[in-house]
Motif scaffolding. Structure first.
Motif, PDB file in Angstrom:
ATOM      1  N   UNK A   1       0.784  -1.229   0.000  1.00 32.39           N
ATOM      2  CA  UNK A   1       0.000   0.000   0.000  1.00 32.39           C
ATOM      3  C   UNK A   1       0.821   1.287   0.000  1.00 32.39           C
ATOM      4  N   UNK A   2       2.119   1.226   0.316  1.00 28.71           N
ATOM      5  CA  UNK A   2       2.936   2.436   0.302  1.00 28.71           C
ATOM      6  C   UNK A   2       3.590   2.719  -1.043  1.00 28.71           C
ATOM      7  N   UNK A   3       3.411   1.834  -2.003  1.00 30.54           N
ATOM      8  CA  UNK A   3       4.067   2.010  -3.301  1.00 30.54           C
ATOM      9  C   UNK A   3       3.363   3.107  -4.099  1.00 30.54           C
ATOM     10  N   UNK A   4       4.156   3.931  -4.776  1.00 35.87           N
ATOM     11  CA  UNK A   4       3.643   5.031  -5.600  1.00 35.87           C
ATOM     12  C   UNK A   4       2.654   4.520  -6.641  1.00 35.87           C
ATOM     13  N   UNK A   5       1.547   5.252  -6.823  1.00 37.55           N
ATOM     14  CA  UNK A   5       0.507   4.865  -7.776  1.00 37.55           C
ATOM     15  C   UNK A   5       0.687   5.502  -9.146  1.00 37.55           C
ATOM     16  N   UNK A   6       1.656   6.390  -9.276  1.00 37.00           N
ATOM     17  CA  UNK A   6       1.879   7.018 -10.574  1.00 37.00           C
ATOM     18  C   UNK A   6       0.731   7.877 -11.048  1.00 37.00           C
ATOM     19  N   UNK A   7      -0.007   8.478 -10.112  1.00 40.55           N
ATOM     20  CA  UNK A   7      -1.115   9.351 -10.490  1.00 40.55           C
ATOM     21  C   UNK A   7      -2.459   8.656 -10.583  1.00 40.55           C
ATOM     22  N   UNK A   8      -2.502   7.322 -10.449  1.00 45.63           N
ATOM     23  CA  UNK A   8      -3.773   6.601 -10.508  1.00 45.63           C
ATOM     24  C   UNK A   8      -4.603   6.906  -9.264  1.00 45.63           C
ATOM     25  N   UNK A   9      -5.916   6.769  -9.392  1.00 46.58           N
ATOM     26  CA  UNK A   9      -6.813   7.075  -8.275  1.00 46.58           C
ATOM     27  C   UNK A   9      -6.617   6.114  -7.119  1.00 46.58           C
ATOM     28  N   UNK A  10      -6.338   4.856  -7.404  1.00 47.17           N
ATOM     29  CA  UNK A  10      -6.109   3.856  -6.370  1.00 47.17           C
ATOM     30  C   UNK A  10      -5.333   2.699  -6.991  1.00 47.17           C
ATOM     31  N   UNK A  11      -5.055   1.681  -6.179  1.00 41.77           N
ATOM     32  CA  UNK A  11      -4.238   0.580  -6.681  1.00 41.77           C
ATOM     33  C   UNK A  11      -4.966  -0.238  -7.750  1.00 41.77           C
ATOM     34  N   UNK A  12      -6.279  -0.398  -7.600  1.00 41.01           N
ATOM     35  CA  UNK A  12      -7.027  -1.127  -8.625  1.00 41.01           C
ATOM     36  C   UNK A  12      -6.920  -0.423  -9.977  1.00 41.01           C
ATOM     37  N   UNK A  13      -7.009   0.898  -9.965  1.00 41.88           N
ATOM     38  CA  UNK A  13      -6.882   1.657 -11.208  1.00 41.88           C
ATOM     39  C   UNK A  13      -5.478   1.532 -11.794  1.00 41.88           C
ATOM     40  N   UNK A  14      -4.470   1.545 -10.928  1.00 36.80           N
ATOM     41  CA  UNK A  14      -3.095   1.390 -11.405  1.00 36.80           C
ATOM     42  C   UNK A  14      -2.908   0.033 -12.074  1.00 36.80           C
ATOM     43  N   UNK A  15      -3.466  -1.007 -11.479  1.00 41.88           N
ATOM     44  CA  UNK A  15      -3.332  -2.357 -12.022  1.00 41.88           C
ATOM     45  C   UNK A  15      -4.052  -2.482 -13.356  1.00 41.88           C
TER      46      UNK A  15
END
Length: 347
Positions: A185-199
């Protein structure tokens, strides 16, 4: 995959709670009329050297954590990964072994949150990760786990531009190697809204990712991962996490259970907790992979091999060697573990 940073007092509280839970769990098992599982008894495993508790950072750290190879697109991603990583059936059994395998799968967690300031052989750049993954595969690893880093500042990230590039490069260099990454959970999302969006933005996803069951969004993120076609390595730190996994609607679909005893730095405590988590999650019939943290990790790995479980080594878990010195690099750790596993299964 490591949790967010914890205060020393928090870690101590976690350990004490788990000791109590392990004792309770052992008592319940003694009252059970059934037969115990092979390799999940109460016998201890010899610790390797003095305890890691109280040793200076980073050996007992609490920092954040660690196949479309055949291009047979008629198969699901899960089926392809099974062919590559296990060379056998995807199914496991209550023993925690993959059906058809007589030796454990060895995974190497190559970097985690460490940098070369912590250990000179930690792979950080794309080129370093690729070279290390190839070396680990040659040494006998069936799977590698790594955290892609941004090129400009070395920060861990889920951002598609960076993540896809590193995963694709490793896959091209070692097409028969299972690739695992992190959703910590501490990893940068690169601007995504949340981790699900990043994935969902990934165009070259890894074969599997580790998912900590202690995280608040674990259940929804697990569903998003399966929807995306990414396998789940269910990260279990405590018996409470094990209960949460058993209640997850996708529990039976996880690729493997990660028995991650990263809060216990006394070797005996770590091994006891690994056995308790293993026993509690056995009903899923999924492969279980054991690892620990710091010097205690070596005792956990040895106990896992003795029990016939899959195991994980690598610099994410142990930058400190069995003798308390600096740990060897990733490929050397894999070679040593392969040799130990071969000796254990030949005996």
């Amino acid at each position: 995959m490591r949790p967010s940073r914890l205060l020393v007092g928090d870690v101590a509280l976690h350990v004490e709670r788990e000791r109590i839970a392990v004792r309770q769990h052992a008592a319940e098992r003694e009252e059970d009329a059934g037969h115990p599982e092979p390799g999940v008894g109460t016998a201890g495993v010899a610790a390797h050297g003095p305890s890691a508790r109280g040793t200076p950072a980073p050996s007992a750290r609490s920092a954040p954590r660690g196949v479309a190879h055949g291009r047979d697109l008629s198969r699901s991603r899960g089926e392809r990964v099974c062919v590559v990583a296990h060379r056998a059936s995807c199914g496991g059994d209550r023993s925690g072994r993959v059906r058809g395998r007589t030796t454990p799968v060895i995974q190497c967690a190559m970097n985690g949150s460490w940098t070369r300031d912590h250990h000179p052989e930690v792979p950080v750049s794309l080129e370093q990760v690729v070279a290390d993954a190839v070396a680990c595969h040659a040494a006998g690893a069936a799977s590698v786990h790594f955290h892609p880093r941004r090129a400009d500042d070395g920060r861990e990230t889920l951002a598609a531009a960076t993540h896809d590039a590193v995963v694709a490069a490793v896959r091209a260099a070692a097409p028969d190697l299972e690739i695992s990454c992190s959703t910590q959970e501490d990893i940068d999302l690169g601007g995504a809204a949340d981790r699900a969006a990043a994935i969902r933005a990934w165009t070259s996803p890894p074969d599997v990712v580790s998912l900590n069951l202690e995280q608040d969004d674990a259940l929804t993120l697990g569903a998003a991962l399966l929807e995306r076609g990414v396998g789940i390595e269910a990260g279990i730190f405590t018996l409470k996490d094990a209960e949460r996994l058993l209640g997850a609607p996708w529990a039976g679909d996880v690729r493997r259970v990660l028995v991650e005893v990263i809060y216990a730095h006394e070797p005996d405590d770590a091994v006891a907790l690994a056995r308790a988590i293993d026993a509690r999650t056995a009903e899923l019939g999924r492969p279980r992979l054991w690892h620990g943290d710091g010097r205690a990790s070596w005792a956990v790995v040895d106990a896992g091999i003795a029990a016939g479980r899959d195991v994980r080594v690598g610099l994410e878990d142990a930058i400190v060697a069995r003798d308390g010195g600096r740990a060897p690099g990733n490929a050397a750790q894999v070679r040593d573990t392969v040799a130990r596993a071969a000796a254990a299964h030949a005996g």
